[in-house]
Design an enzyme around this catalytic site. Structure first.
Site, PDB file in Angstrom:
ATOM      1  N   HIS A 163       0.845  -1.192   0.000  1.00 24.96           N
ATOM      2  CA  HIS A 163       0.000   0.000   0.000  1.00 24.96           C
ATOM      3  C   HIS A 163       0.886   1.251   0.000  1.00 24.96           C
ATOM      4  O   HIS A 163       2.045   1.189   0.406  1.00 24.96           O
ATOM      5  CB  HIS A 163      -0.835   0.064   1.282  1.00 24.96           C
ATOM      6  CG  HIS A 163      -1.916  -0.958   1.396  1.00 24.96           C
ATOM      7  ND1 HIS A 163      -2.022  -1.812   2.467  1.00 24.96           N
ATOM      8  CD2 HIS A 163      -2.970  -1.246   0.584  1.00 24.96           C
ATOM      9  CE1 HIS A 163      -3.093  -2.588   2.315  1.00 24.96           C
ATOM     10  NE2 HIS A 163      -3.676  -2.271   1.170  1.00 24.96           N
ATOM     11  N   CYS A 248      -2.006   0.422  10.063  1.00 23.13           N
ATOM     12  CA  CYS A 248      -3.156  -0.356   9.569  1.00 23.13           C
ATOM     13  C   CYS A 248      -3.982  -0.993  10.671  1.00 23.13           C
ATOM     14  O   CYS A 248      -5.047  -1.523  10.408  1.00 23.13           O
ATOM     15  CB  CYS A 248      -2.706  -1.402   8.563  1.00 23.13           C
ATOM     16  SG  CYS A 248      -1.539  -2.532   9.230  1.00 23.13           S
TER      17      CYS A 248
HETATM   18  N1  LIG Z   1      -2.887  -0.912   5.595  1.00 24.88           N
HETATM   19  C1  LIG Z   1      -2.070  -1.943   5.689  1.00 24.88           C
HETATM   20  O1  LIG Z   1      -0.878  -1.803   5.697  1.00 24.88           O
HETATM   21  N2  LIG Z   1      -2.624  -3.150   5.734  1.00 24.88           N
HETATM   22  C2  LIG Z   1      -1.897  -4.342   5.841  1.00 24.88           C
HETATM   23  C3  LIG Z   1      -2.662  -5.473   5.258  1.00 24.88           C
HETATM   24  C4  LIG Z   1      -1.927  -6.759   5.330  1.00 24.88           C
HETATM   25  C5  LIG Z   1      -2.712  -7.946   4.831  1.00 24.88           C
HETATM   26  N3  LIG Z   1      -1.985  -9.144   5.072  1.00 24.88           N
HETATM   27  C6  LIG Z   1      -3.020  -7.832   3.353  1.00 24.88           C
HETATM   28  O2  LIG Z   1      -2.231  -8.306   2.552  1.00 24.88           O
HETATM   29  O3  LIG Z   1      -4.056  -7.303   2.986  1.00 24.88           O
END
Ligand SMILES: NC(=O)NCCC[C@H](N)C(=O)O
Length: 258
Positions: A163, A248
């Protein structure tokens, strides 16, 4: 009126099955992750944030990364449509909570995809990462939702990380902080500071000079101290195995109307 509430979502039983895209899979210890999550929530509370737990979504391994489900601007919640299909069912619980808090609710629709981790707000400028999880239609829908309210939306190509906010966040004075090797186009950001560690690019503004940061970035914490900030350090190593970062694990609601 400024508010200081933060949404969080407890790690579910399937956390270890969470997605990995840019890192190799390593085993996640759920008990340890839960302890780390509790300490993270406690750090928010200690610094004056009222935390609100979104109902669990136990079938969704990545639900703990609650910031991806919604983008807030002023009193408007834009409910995301995750680019990762396995994450789509996460948004319903978040929608319920923001609606109950009096937010005006808007949605990203097919064919748009957008995840909150791709959205960095600095005042009325909203940087949106166009990458693996957020597409051009999602970006355009965010523009349509927020520009009429006074936002200026800046699109940022993202190819090296999950992201936009895996690569950059911002200090309280609006300086963008990031680790250059992870960024496609550092020149897009007017005032930019390179930090020596990958997880040093992730800060959550707790208020005043306090910056919530991951324990994995001691050199960056030192740099921030020298610049007059106070790092508040939490260990989130189990979430980092799944490409999560401090940003997150919560959604701060700073402009609730009610
Ligand atoms: N906003 C973020 O950094 N989100 C992390 C999401 C990690 C999750 N394992 C994903 O791949 O969607």
């Amino acid at each position: 009126m400024p508010s200081k509430k933060a949404l969080v979502r407890r790690p579910g039983p399937r956390l270890a099955e969470g997605l990995v895209t840019h890192v190799e899979r390593t085993e996640v210890d759920l008990a340890r992750a839960t302890e780390q999550w509790e300490a993270y929530v406690e750090a928010l509370r200690t610094h004056g944030w009222e935390t609100i737990e979104v109902d669990p979504a136990d079938d969704c391994p990545d639900a703990v990364f609650v910031e991806d489900a919604v983008v807030m601007y002023k009193n408007v919640a834009l409910i995301a449509r995750p680019g990762a299909e396995s994450r789509r069912a996460e948004t319903a619980g978040v929608e319920e909570v923001v609606a109950s808090l009096g937010c005006s609710v808007n949605w990203v629709w097919e064919p748009g995809t957008l995840e909150g981790g791709d959205v960095l707000k600095i005042g009325d400028t909203i940087y949106v990462g166009r990458g693996g999880r957020t597409n051009a239609a999602g970006l355009q829908q965010l523009r349509a939702a927020f520009e009429p309210l006074g936002a200026r939306v800046v699109a940022v190509p993202v190819s090296k990380v999950l992201h936009l906010k895996s690569a950059v966040t911002a200090l309280p004075d609006g300086t963008v902080v990031g680790h250059i090797p992870l960024m496609d186009t550092p020149s897009l950001f007017g005032r930019f500071l390179h930090v020596p560690e990958e997880s040093g690019s992730h800060v959550v503004l707790l208020g005043g000079d306090k910056l919530l940061m991951a324990a994995g970035a001691p050199k960056t914490a030192e740099l921030f101290k020298e610049l007059g900030y106070t790092p508040v350090v939490v260990d989130i190593s189990e979430f980092e195995r799944l490409e999560g970062c401090v940003t997150c694990l919560s959604v701060r609601l700073r402009d609730l109307y009610a």
